[in-house]
Scaffold this active site. Structure first.
Site, PDB file in Angstrom:
ATOM      1  N   SER A   1       0.864  -1.250  -0.155  1.00 60.67           N
ATOM      2  CA  SER A   1      -0.222   0.041  -0.100  1.00 60.67           C
ATOM      3  C   SER A   1       0.815   1.200  -0.011  1.00 60.67           C
TER       4      SER A   1
ATOM      5  N   GLY B   1      -4.401   3.791   1.518  1.00 58.11           N
ATOM      6  CA  GLY B   1      -5.363   3.524   2.573  1.00 58.11           C
ATOM      7  C   GLY B   1      -6.684   4.412   2.427  1.00 58.11           C
TER       8      GLY B   1
ATOM      9  N   GLU C   1       2.437   0.149  12.077  1.00 59.66           N
ATOM     10  CA  GLU C   1       3.082   1.293  11.734  1.00 59.66           C
ATOM     11  C   GLU C   1       2.386   2.473  12.700  1.00 59.66           C
TER      12      GLU C   1
ATOM     13  N   TYR D   1      -0.592   3.207  13.673  1.00 65.46           N
ATOM     14  CA  TYR D   1      -2.012   3.661  13.520  1.00 65.46           C
ATOM     15  C   TYR D   1      -2.844   2.967  14.517  1.00 65.46           C
TER      16      TYR D   1
ATOM     17  N   ARG E   1      -2.283  -6.366   8.357  1.00 63.80           N
ATOM     18  CA  ARG E   1      -0.803  -5.945   8.562  1.00 63.80           C
ATOM     19  C   ARG E   1      -0.237  -5.789   9.817  1.00 63.80           C
TER      20      ARG E   1
ATOM     21  N   HIS F   1       5.548   5.144  12.537  1.00 64.14           N
ATOM     22  CA  HIS F   1       5.817   6.588  12.224  1.00 64.14           C
ATOM     23  C   HIS F   1       6.695   7.066  12.956  1.00 64.14           C
TER      24      HIS F   1
ATOM     25  N   GLN G   1      12.473  10.744  -2.611  1.00 63.80           N
ATOM     26  CA  GLN G   1      12.216  12.216  -2.758  1.00 63.80           C
ATOM     27  C   GLN G   1      11.067  12.683  -3.577  1.00 63.80           C
TER      28      GLN G   1
ATOM     29  N   ALA H   1      19.907  14.260 -16.516  1.00 65.98           N
ATOM     30  CA  ALA H   1      18.935  15.168 -17.602  1.00 65.98           C
ATOM     31  C   ALA H   1      19.421  14.629 -18.566  1.00 65.98           C
TER      32      ALA H   1
ATOM     33  N   ASP I   1      29.762  12.489 -23.397  1.00 67.01           N
ATOM     34  CA  ASP I   1      30.116  12.828 -21.982  1.00 67.01           C
ATOM     35  C   ASP I   1      31.718  12.986 -22.111  1.00 67.01           C
TER      36      ASP I   1
ATOM     37  N   ALA J   1      18.655  15.581  -8.860  1.00 65.12           N
ATOM     38  CA  ALA J   1      18.230  14.696  -9.775  1.00 65.12           C
ATOM     39  C   ALA J   1      16.989  14.566 -10.268  1.00 65.12           C
TER      40      ALA J   1
HETATM   41  P1  FAD Z   1      25.359  16.442 -14.120  1.00 66.80           P
HETATM   42  O1  FAD Z   1      25.219  15.404 -13.234  1.00 66.80           O
HETATM   43  O2  FAD Z   1      26.426  17.574 -13.638  1.00 66.80           O
HETATM   44  O3  FAD Z   1      26.094  15.844 -15.583  1.00 66.80           O
HETATM   45  C1  FAD Z   1      26.703  16.578 -16.429  1.00 66.80           C
HETATM   46  C2  FAD Z   1      27.501  15.983 -17.488  1.00 66.80           C
HETATM   47  O4  FAD Z   1      27.709  16.642 -18.458  1.00 66.80           O
HETATM   48  C3  FAD Z   1      28.728  15.638 -16.478  1.00 66.80           C
HETATM   49  O5  FAD Z   1      28.816  14.072 -16.749  1.00 66.80           O
HETATM   50  C4  FAD Z   1      29.898  16.238 -17.519  1.00 66.80           C
HETATM   51  O6  FAD Z   1      31.033  15.243 -17.673  1.00 66.80           O
HETATM   52  C5  FAD Z   1      29.294  16.315 -18.860  1.00 66.80           C
HETATM   53  N1  FAD Z   1      29.545  17.586 -19.567  1.00 66.80           N
HETATM   54  C6  FAD Z   1      29.526  18.872 -19.154  1.00 66.80           C
HETATM   55  N2  FAD Z   1      30.204  19.553 -20.355  1.00 66.80           N
HETATM   56  C7  FAD Z   1      30.615  18.948 -21.370  1.00 66.80           C
HETATM   57  C8  FAD Z   1      31.137  18.837 -22.665  1.00 66.80           C
HETATM   58  N3  FAD Z   1      31.267  20.029 -22.894  1.00 66.80           N
HETATM   59  N4  FAD Z   1      31.425  17.738 -23.432  1.00 66.80           N
HETATM   60  C9  FAD Z   1      31.105  16.484 -22.727  1.00 66.80           C
HETATM   61  N5  FAD Z   1      30.410  16.321 -21.691  1.00 66.80           N
HETATM   62  C10 FAD Z   1      30.410  17.473 -20.843  1.00 66.80           C
HETATM   63  N6  FAD Z   1      20.402  14.521  -6.236  1.00 66.80           N
HETATM   64  C11 FAD Z   1      19.391  13.992  -5.713  1.00 66.80           C
HETATM   65  O7  FAD Z   1      18.409  14.223  -6.278  1.00 66.80           O
HETATM   66  N7  FAD Z   1      19.418  13.046  -4.754  1.00 66.80           N
HETATM   67  C12 FAD Z   1      20.585  12.715  -4.016  1.00 66.80           C
HETATM   68  O8  FAD Z   1      20.499  11.739  -3.275  1.00 66.80           O
HETATM   69  C13 FAD Z   1      21.736  13.489  -4.554  1.00 66.80           C
HETATM   70  N8  FAD Z   1      22.833  13.017  -3.921  1.00 66.80           N
HETATM   71  C14 FAD Z   1      23.844  13.744  -4.580  1.00 66.80           C
HETATM   72  C15 FAD Z   1      25.325  13.196  -3.849  1.00 66.80           C
HETATM   73  C16 FAD Z   1      26.300  13.787  -4.353  1.00 66.80           C
HETATM   74  C17 FAD Z   1      27.761  13.296  -3.703  1.00 66.80           C
HETATM   75  C18 FAD Z   1      26.414  14.657  -5.541  1.00 66.80           C
HETATM   76  C19 FAD Z   1      27.634  15.035  -6.248  1.00 66.80           C
HETATM   77  C20 FAD Z   1      25.206  14.866  -6.221  1.00 66.80           C
HETATM   78  C21 FAD Z   1      23.801  14.451  -5.574  1.00 66.80           C
HETATM   79  N9  FAD Z   1      22.697  14.652  -6.070  1.00 66.80           N
HETATM   80  C22 FAD Z   1      21.554  14.414  -5.581  1.00 66.80           C
HETATM   81  C23 FAD Z   1      22.425  15.728  -7.155  1.00 66.80           C
HETATM   82  C24 FAD Z   1      22.591  15.096  -8.742  1.00 66.80           C
HETATM   83  O9  FAD Z   1      23.633  14.170  -8.941  1.00 66.80           O
HETATM   84  C25 FAD Z   1      22.548  16.456  -9.626  1.00 66.80           C
HETATM   85  O10 FAD Z   1      21.503  17.213  -9.257  1.00 66.80           O
HETATM   86  C26 FAD Z   1      22.304  15.852 -11.205  1.00 66.80           C
HETATM   87  O11 FAD Z   1      23.450  14.963 -11.152  1.00 66.80           O
HETATM   88  C27 FAD Z   1      22.176  16.947 -11.874  1.00 66.80           C
HETATM   89  O12 FAD Z   1      22.133  16.315 -13.241  1.00 66.80           O
HETATM   90  P2  FAD Z   1      22.627  17.097 -14.512  1.00 66.80           P
HETATM   91  O13 FAD Z   1      22.216  16.085 -15.812  1.00 66.80           O
HETATM   92  O14 FAD Z   1      21.883  18.362 -14.721  1.00 66.80           O
HETATM   93  O15 FAD Z   1      24.081  17.638 -14.382  1.00 66.80           O
HETATM   94  P1  NAP Z   2      23.009  23.090  -1.643  1.00 59.08           P
HETATM   95  O1  NAP Z   2      22.170  22.363  -0.752  1.00 59.08           O
HETATM   96  O2  NAP Z   2      22.809  24.521  -2.141  1.00 59.08           O
HETATM   97  O3  NAP Z   2      24.271  23.497  -0.530  1.00 59.08           O
HETATM   98  C1  NAP Z   2      25.430  24.615  -0.859  1.00 59.08           C
HETATM   99  C2  NAP Z   2      25.952  24.902   0.602  1.00 59.08           C
HETATM  100  O4  NAP Z   2      27.075  25.522   0.278  1.00 59.08           O
HETATM  101  C3  NAP Z   2      24.994  25.577   1.788  1.00 59.08           C
HETATM  102  O5  NAP Z   2      25.175  24.986   3.015  1.00 59.08           O
HETATM  103  C4  NAP Z   2      25.465  26.887   1.523  1.00 59.08           C
HETATM  104  O6  NAP Z   2      25.212  27.447   3.080  1.00 59.08           O
HETATM  105  C5  NAP Z   2      26.875  26.895   1.440  1.00 59.08           C
HETATM  106  N1  NAP Z   2      27.508  27.898   0.399  1.00 59.08           N
HETATM  107  C6  NAP Z   2      26.591  28.257  -0.792  1.00 59.08           C
HETATM  108  N2  NAP Z   2      27.235  29.159  -1.291  1.00 59.08           N
HETATM  109  C7  NAP Z   2      28.435  29.381  -0.547  1.00 59.08           C
HETATM  110  C8  NAP Z   2      29.890  30.191  -0.616  1.00 59.08           C
HETATM  111  N3  NAP Z   2      29.768  31.175  -1.785  1.00 59.08           N
HETATM  112  N4  NAP Z   2      30.501  30.232   0.192  1.00 59.08           N
HETATM  113  C9  NAP Z   2      30.326  29.246   1.214  1.00 59.08           C
HETATM  114  N5  NAP Z   2      29.535  28.221   1.345  1.00 59.08           N
HETATM  115  C10 NAP Z   2      28.625  28.562   0.480  1.00 59.08           C
HETATM  116  O7  NAP Z   2      24.263  22.286  -2.827  1.00 59.08           O
HETATM  117  P2  NAP Z   2      24.910  20.947  -2.669  1.00 59.08           P
HETATM  118  O8  NAP Z   2      25.051  20.435  -1.082  1.00 59.08           O
HETATM  119  O9  NAP Z   2      25.852  21.185  -3.432  1.00 59.08           O
HETATM  120  O10 NAP Z   2      23.944  20.006  -3.326  1.00 59.08           O
HETATM  121  C11 NAP Z   2      23.585  20.048  -4.687  1.00 59.08           C
HETATM  122  C12 NAP Z   2      22.143  19.621  -4.813  1.00 59.08           C
HETATM  123  O11 NAP Z   2      22.058  18.264  -4.826  1.00 59.08           O
HETATM  124  C13 NAP Z   2      21.087  20.330  -3.978  1.00 59.08           C
HETATM  125  O12 NAP Z   2      20.056  20.535  -4.575  1.00 59.08           O
HETATM  126  C14 NAP Z   2      20.683  18.967  -3.222  1.00 59.08           C
HETATM  127  O13 NAP Z   2      19.301  18.839  -3.074  1.00 59.08           O
HETATM  128  C15 NAP Z   2      20.982  17.813  -3.947  1.00 59.08           C
HETATM  129  N6  NAP Z   2      21.637  16.669  -3.128  1.00 59.08           N
HETATM  130  C16 NAP Z   2      20.430  16.021  -2.430  1.00 59.08           C
HETATM  131  C17 NAP Z   2      20.881  14.994  -1.531  1.00 59.08           C
HETATM  132  C18 NAP Z   2      19.777  14.210  -0.986  1.00 59.08           C
HETATM  133  O14 NAP Z   2      19.848  13.360  -0.073  1.00 59.08           O
HETATM  134  N7  NAP Z   2      18.322  14.324  -1.336  1.00 59.08           N
HETATM  135  C19 NAP Z   2      21.950  14.894  -1.150  1.00 59.08           C
HETATM  136  C20 NAP Z   2      23.123  15.436  -2.028  1.00 59.08           C
HETATM  137  C21 NAP Z   2      22.683  16.424  -2.831  1.00 59.08           C
HETATM  138  P3  NAP Z   2      25.631  28.752   3.479  1.00 59.08           P
HETATM  139  O15 NAP Z   2      25.239  29.934   2.006  1.00 59.08           O
HETATM  140  O16 NAP Z   2      24.715  29.069   4.448  1.00 59.08           O
HETATM  141  O17 NAP Z   2      26.866  28.788   3.965  1.00 59.08           O
HETATM  142 FE1  SF4 Z   3      10.176   6.969  -4.340  1.00 58.08          FE
HETATM  143 FE2  SF4 Z   3      12.966   7.260  -5.092  1.00 58.08          FE
HETATM  144 FE3  SF4 Z   3      11.791   4.964  -5.018  1.00 58.08          FE
HETATM  145 FE4  SF4 Z   3      10.949   6.594  -6.616  1.00 58.08          FE
HETATM  146  S1  SF4 Z   3      13.206   5.857  -6.489  1.00 58.08           S
HETATM  147  S2  SF4 Z   3       9.602   5.365  -5.466  1.00 58.08           S
HETATM  148  S3  SF4 Z   3      11.120   8.561  -5.722  1.00 58.08           S
HETATM  149  S4  SF4 Z   3      12.127   6.188  -3.145  1.00 58.08           S
END
Ligand code: FAD
Ligand code: NAP
Ligand code: SF4
Length: 671
Positions: free
Chosen positions: A27, A61, A167, A169, A217, A255, A342, A387, A406, A657
């Site tokens: 569910s 539910g 859970e 409930y 359940r 929960h 998410q 993307a 890439d 993502a």
């Molecule tokens: P990117 O993932 O940045 O991909 C861009 C690609 O373009 C790269 O592979 C790069 O090599 C390629 N590229 C760029 N320019 C060129 C060029 N000129 N020629 C060839 N290739 C090129 N998001 C979530 O939603 N949930 C999470 O839990 C989460 N956890 C994360 C944990 C970590 C440690 C990190 C680093 C990111 C996480 N994210 C998470 C964020 C998520 O991965 C990004 O938001 C997402 O990957 C962005 O997708 P994008 O396709 O826009 O760009």
């Molecule tokens: P983010 O969530 O925007 O966090 C950036 C951090 O850097 C913040 O703590 C910010 O806090 C700080 N910052 C920003 N500009 C700064 C500057 N000029 N100097 C110093 N500190 C600065 O970005 P991210 O952690 O890189 O993550 C990228 C994306 O990936 C996010 O949108 C996130 O949702 C996604 N992601 C999601 C997960 C998940 O588990 N769902 C995990 C990883 C990533 P202050 O401005 O307060 O310093």
């Molecule tokens: Fe939910 Fe993430 Fe699983 Fe999709 S991949 S069903 S958003 S937990």
């Protein structure tokens, strides 16, 4: 035909009816239940999962009476007119050879209404409202309401009901001494506490007859203080069998429990062994649940004798065709649920409709579709992050000729770093899925070279999915050798010392802190149980809890941000609390309101309020967000080539993502 999953795909005979396999779609509240006339959309949603091969579906539910709703406006199934609206759902499922039960859910003290009800007037820690104590007359009426709801389910053509008894409930609240402080015949002794649940089952059975499935359940492990003991779980299950239940499903944790039970860091099938303890104690089928997202894992659970069936819920948001793909020997083509929450649970808890990060079509079966392209074109997609991979595959599916470029030697972009974080290994499954899709759709994939605008001549359209570049904040000493970027820290390209400061505490700062404080274990399941105090043997306390034991962190870590707010405030609702708690348990120092003064041999110089200090660290890891990467735009414009920006290349702020994949989907289905 031989199959790799003979146990999973074997039919299950319930006497009066047979399920075509051992897969129960658990569910899930999608939010569609709460929209007045969304029955057609629910029919499309469940119909697609039945067409995809699920044996038995359990709906989200439905409330048996007004007291039991999740929140104001939620649907109540208590009369024939309402039940008639459900017929499209049951027909859609039956058309595809599936079976479907309605879940009857009384939320008890978890109702987000002004006046929840409960066995005793005890406020839940996750709900601001204190519940009203049900009177004896209310209880009798509630039992009758469950029976009426079940009768209406039968009227609507459902094959059965699932009675939600776990859970935390209402029924669970009666069963556990934690929430039942009554001294009448509905509280006190164990027999009195389980009376409500048993009377519900008896009343339902009486109304629906013998040839109607009743799933119950049971909360196999409450994971809260003063929950049930194991002996009580067994005795309850036996009494439920006597009362007429056909299948027992497993509920894991309330929960309000402070133990993560479904997020991605929870090992796969982590709770199947709890269900296993009940095998042989009853003679009706048992269903294992939680973090089962892969056909081989599901097969192993049944083959090992942990359970007779498996429940998977979110995996069917991620891929409606999971079962058929497994049956066809195409497990490599399954879009695996990565347990991120998410777009499903996080949406529901913020009053949005559920969908799926990796499958934006989920719950949008009628409004987002993939149609053949009217005019197939040659399309270059630059960037194979979430993307770019999504755009390339959908465009190819529509008939366009697609080349995906890439610079890296593998696909994935930033997602490829995410999978390196301990507990996020599942993210690698998404990359496996895309690799398969790209191959199946014959997308030309060119890796290992940075593309320039001049390389793109000859394409009709360019999709710029070039993503993001990490931000390099302007802090004195940022070029000091002890400073490393998060990519180098995650990939291990540069070492991180025993004392590290992290600049930035967003999602990536938290992930890097988890990585740097993670103590490797050869047995991740045992380590998970120890860290969160889960005692599946119930050796010490009720509820299956014992004292958590956290292994010492290999590093001392400071997690820093400039904002004065609580660290991790912006993390997701359903997982953020566990991530904060984990880092606290590991002794990570969390500091908000920081001003970064400089970095030198002495360490990171900070001002926090009026206090200036130096963090004597070996390494400073920069996790300060990202900027869009758009270096191809000028060249494409100069060459007058049409292009579209998607994902991080479009907007980097708050990019994740989900947004990258969803924006790419919207673009590709319309292009
Ligand atoms: P990117 O993932 O940045 O991909 C861009 C690609 O373009 C790269 O592979 C790069 O090599 C390629 N590229 C760029 N320019 C060129 C060029 N000129 N020629 C060839 N290739 C090129 N998001 C979530 O939603 N949930 C999470 O839990 C989460 N956890 C994360 C944990 C970590 C440690 C990190 C680093 C990111 C996480 N994210 C998470 C964020 C998520 O991965 C990004 O938001 C997402 O990957 C962005 O997708 P994008 O396709 O826009 O760009
Ligand atoms: P983010 O969530 O925007 O966090 C950036 C951090 O850097 C913040 O703590 C910010 O806090 C700080 N910052 C920003 N500009 C700064 C500057 N000029 N100097 C110093 N500190 C600065 O970005 P991210 O952690 O890189 O993550 C990228 C994306 O990936 C996010 O949108 C996130 O949702 C996604 N992601 C999601 C997960 C998940 O588990 N769902 C995990 C990883 C990533 P202050 O401005 O307060 O310093
Ligand atoms: Fe939910 Fe993430 Fe699983 Fe999709 S991949 S069903 S958003 S937990």
């Amino acid at each position: 035909m031989t199959t790799a999953y003979p146990h999973l795909l074997a039919p299950l005979d319930l006497g009066f009816t047979t399920l075509r396999n051992r897969v129960l779609m658990g569910s899930m509240h999608t939010g569609l239940e709460d929209i007045g006339n969304a029955h057609q959309r629910l029919a499309a949603f469940y119909g697609a999962r039945a067409r995809g091969g699920v044996g038995l579906i359990v709906t989200g539910g439905f409330a048996p009476n007004p007291d039991s709703i999740v929140m104001r406006g939620a649907s109540i199934l208590d009369n024939e007119a309402e039940a008639d609206k459900h017929r499209v759902i049951t027909q859609a499922v039956h058309e595809h050879g599936g079976k479907i039960c309605v879940q009857i859910l009384h939320t008890g003290r978890y109702a987000y209404t002004r006046q929840p009800v409960a066995p005793s007037p005890l406020k839940a820690p996750i709900n601001p409202a204190t519940p009203r104590e049900l009177s004896a007359a209310d209880i009798e009426q509630t039992i009758a309401d469950f029976a009426q709801c079940a009768a209406m389910a039968r009227h609507a053509g459902y094959d059965g009901v699932e009675i939600m008894g776990s859970e935390g409930y209402l029924i669970n609240e009666f069963i556990a001494p934690r929430t039942n402080h009554r001294s009448d015949r509905w509280g006190g002794s164990f027999e009195n506490r389980i009376r409500f649940g048993l009377d519900v089952v008896r009343a339902v059975r009486e109304r629906v007859g013998r040839d109607f499935i009743i799933v119950f359940r049971v909360s196999m492990i409450d994971l809260v203080e003063d929950g049930s003991s194991w002996d009580e779980v067994v005795a309850l299950a036996q009494a439920l069998e006597q009362a007429g239940v056909n299948i027992i499903n497993s509920g894991i944790g309330w929960h309000e429990a402070r133990v993560p039970t479904i997020m991605t860091s929870v090992p796969r099938a982590a709770f199947a062994q709890v269900t296993r303890r009940l095998m042989g104690k009853v003679s009706i089928p048992l269903v294992a649940s939680n973090r089962i997202n892969d056909p081989q894992v599901a097969e192993d659970v049944i083959a090992r004798g942990d359970a007779d069936m498996v429940s998977m819920a979110r995996p069917f948001l991620a891929d409606a065709d999971f079962v058929n793909k497994a049956a066809a020997g195409r497990a490599d083509a399954i879009n695996t649920c990565i347990a991120c929450n998410q777009a499903c649970l996080d949406h529901i808890f913020s009053m949005q409709m559920a969908s799926c990060l990796v499958n934006p079509f989920a719950c949008h079966e009628l409004d987002v579709t993939v149609e053949p392209a009217r005019e197939p074109k040659r399309v270059a997609v630059v960037g194979a992050g979430p993307a770019g991979m999504t755009a390339a595959t959908l465009l190819a599916e529509r008939g366009h000729r697609v080349t995906l470029f890439d610079a890296a030697s593998q696909i994935g972009g930033q997602f490829d770093y995410a999978r390196c974080i301990p507990g996020k290994e599942e993210f690698g499954e998404t990359l496996r899925y895309y690799r398969t899709r790209l191959r199946d759709l014959q997308v030309e994939v060119r890796l290992g070279r940075t593309v320039a605008a001049a390389d793109l001549a000859g394409y009709d359209h360019v999709v710029l999915a070039t993503g993001v570049v990490p931000r390099n904040p302007q802090i004195p000493g940022i070029d000091h050798p002890k400073v490393v970027g998060y990519v180098d820290a995650i990939t291990g390209r540069k070492p991180v010392g025993r004392r590290a400061a992290l600049i930035g505490a967003g999602g990536i700062g938290f992930d890097v802190a988890e990585l740097l404080t993670h103590a490797h274990s050869d047995d991740e399941l045992a380590a998970y149980r120890r860290q969160w105090g889960i005692d599946i043997g119930y050796t010490t306390r009720r509820g299956g809890l014992n004292d958590p034991e956290m292994p010492p962190s290999p590093r001392e870590v400071w997690l820093l941000q400039r904002k004065p707010t609580k660290l991790g405030d912006g993390l997701a609702k359903t997982t953020g609390w566990a991530r904060r708690l984990l880092l606290q348990k590991r002794g990570v120092h969390m500091l908000g309101g920081c001003q970064y003064l400089g970095i030198d041999d002495a360490g990171l110089h900070l001002r926090v309020g009026d206090d200036e200090r130096v963090l004597d660290v070996d390494t400073v890891v920069v996790c300060a967000g990202q900027e869009p990467r758009r270096d191809l735009v000028a060249g494409l414009e100069a060459a007058r080539m049409p292009y579209t920006l998607i994902g991080g290349a479009d907007v980097a702020v708050e990019l994740d993502a989900k947004r990258a994949i969803w924006q790419a989907t919207e673009f590709a289905v319309e292009f």
